[in-house]
Design an enzyme around this catalytic site. Sequence first.
Site, mmCIF file in Angstrom:
data_model
loop_
_atom_site.group_PDB
_atom_site.id
_atom_site.type_symbol
_atom_site.label_atom_id
_atom_site.label_comp_id
_atom_site.label_asym_id
_atom_site.label_seq_id
_atom_site.Cartn_x
_atom_site.Cartn_y
_atom_site.Cartn_z
ATOM 1 N N TYR A 297 0.872 -1.186 0.000
ATOM 2 C CA TYR A 297 0.000 0.000 0.000
ATOM 3 C C TYR A 297 0.910 1.238 0.000
ATOM 4 C CZ TYR A 297 -4.592 1.873 -0.244
ATOM 5 O OH TYR A 297 -5.725 2.462 -0.714
ATOM 6 N N GLY B 33 6.333 8.235 0.265
ATOM 7 C CA GLY B 33 7.466 7.949 1.155
ATOM 8 C C GLY B 33 8.208 6.714 0.657
ATOM 9 N N HIS B 34 7.448 5.639 0.371
ATOM 10 C CA HIS B 34 8.080 4.426 -0.180
ATOM 11 C C HIS B 34 8.720 4.747 -1.528
ATOM 12 C CE1 HIS B 34 4.748 2.497 2.278
ATOM 13 N NE2 HIS B 34 5.817 1.917 2.765
ATOM 14 N N LYS C 270 10.823 7.718 9.468
ATOM 15 C CA LYS C 270 9.582 7.849 10.239
ATOM 16 C C LYS C 270 9.511 6.750 11.304
ATOM 17 C CE LYS C 270 5.359 6.888 8.764
ATOM 18 N NZ LYS C 270 4.756 6.023 9.808
ATOM 19 N N ASP C 271 9.942 5.543 10.918
ATOM 20 C CA ASP C 271 10.014 4.446 11.885
ATOM 21 C C ASP C 271 11.404 4.491 12.518
ATOM 22 O OD1 ASP C 271 7.419 2.978 11.450
ATOM 23 O OD2 ASP C 271 8.191 3.040 9.410
ATOM 24 N N MET D 171 3.711 10.798 5.861
ATOM 25 C CA MET D 171 3.028 9.798 5.036
ATOM 26 C C MET D 171 3.099 8.424 5.701
ATOM 27 S SD MET D 171 3.559 10.739 1.129
ATOM 28 C CE MET D 171 3.171 12.381 0.560
HETATM 29 O O1 PAF Z 1 8.442 -0.822 7.897
HETATM 30 C C1 PAF Z 1 7.800 -1.761 7.412
HETATM 31 O O2 PAF Z 1 7.028 -1.600 6.483
HETATM 32 C C2 PAF Z 1 7.977 -3.154 8.005
HETATM 33 O O3 PAF Z 1 8.163 -3.112 9.368
HETATM 34 C C3 PAF Z 1 9.095 -3.972 7.321
HETATM 35 C C4 PAF Z 1 10.461 -3.334 7.532
HETATM 36 C C5 PAF Z 1 8.812 -4.092 5.836
HETATM 37 C C6 PAF Z 1 9.144 -5.382 7.915
HETATM 38 O O4 PAF Z 1 7.949 -6.049 7.731
#
Ligand code: PAF
Length: 281
Positions: free
Chosen positions: A32, A36-37, A149-150, A184
């Site tokens: 999804y 950002g991705h 962000k994470d 995002m």
């Molecule tokens: O950040 C994410 O989307 C998830 O934690 C990851 C790194 C793909 C692991 O499932």
Amino acid sequence: MKIVHTIKEVRDIVKGWKKQGLSVGFVPTMGYLHEGHGSLVEMASKENDRVVVSIFVNPIQFGPKEDFSSYPRDLERDGKIVEAAGGDLIFNPSNEEMYLGDFSTYVDMNGITEGLCGAKRPGHFRGVCTVVTKLFNIVLPDKAYFGEKDAQQLAVIKRMVRDLDIPVEIVPCPIVRESDGLAMSSRNTYLNKEERKAALVLSRSLNSAKEALLQGERSAENIKSMISEILTEEPLARIDYVNVVDSLSLTEVVTIDKSVLIAIAVFIGKTRLIDNFIFEV
Ligand code: PAF
């Protein structure tokens, strides 16, 4: 751009690339995808000859009451985003492909997984470390790209790669925000119109904290109180945590005299959102 579903297919393709001396960048995701991705894939494609993106909603990183089954999925749309950003291969395995019926080996970590999201989501980082280790072993990338962000996830992955001597370079990528400041996230899609507006309180509270820090505030307690007060003014927001930690060790700080991570997690309605910034003294 190709989409494959089995470990063998990824291994065969990557082996072919490596035989030709091509470098491989990797962007692990749960799909999804958003801009950002897209920015991670773009960065990976600038820095590598080939880019693999995994799209896998990893069941073992979700708690029993979390949103594993409702997590949004749309492979067709994701494929277009990956292609436009310069990705070459999507790895989209099934749960059965990743976890055999008698799967029983996990990667776990003490210390930096214990505060922030780790304290609120027991077992989350064990699931993340396990799946990311598996994905690294499948893709064998030269570089892997993770969003800031994470922030805790990024610190955990860096530590895991260091501790386990995994031969991959971890590349951090800046938070991408909507034009109104909301960071995002695939989970933003859960927000209704009213909640979407209310969610701006996250970036607003962090911006006020940043301003106070720039003006010389050095008490972590005062910064936390300031952020909490702003968040509490928003009726749809419920604080999960507000914290100021050392940006490397993720331990709590009292006086802000080095690089710190100011991190928050807030429920807007039922949706849990996170945001953060790093402040260097
Ligand atoms: O950040 C994410 O989307 C998830 O934690 C990851 C790194 C793909 C692991 O499932």
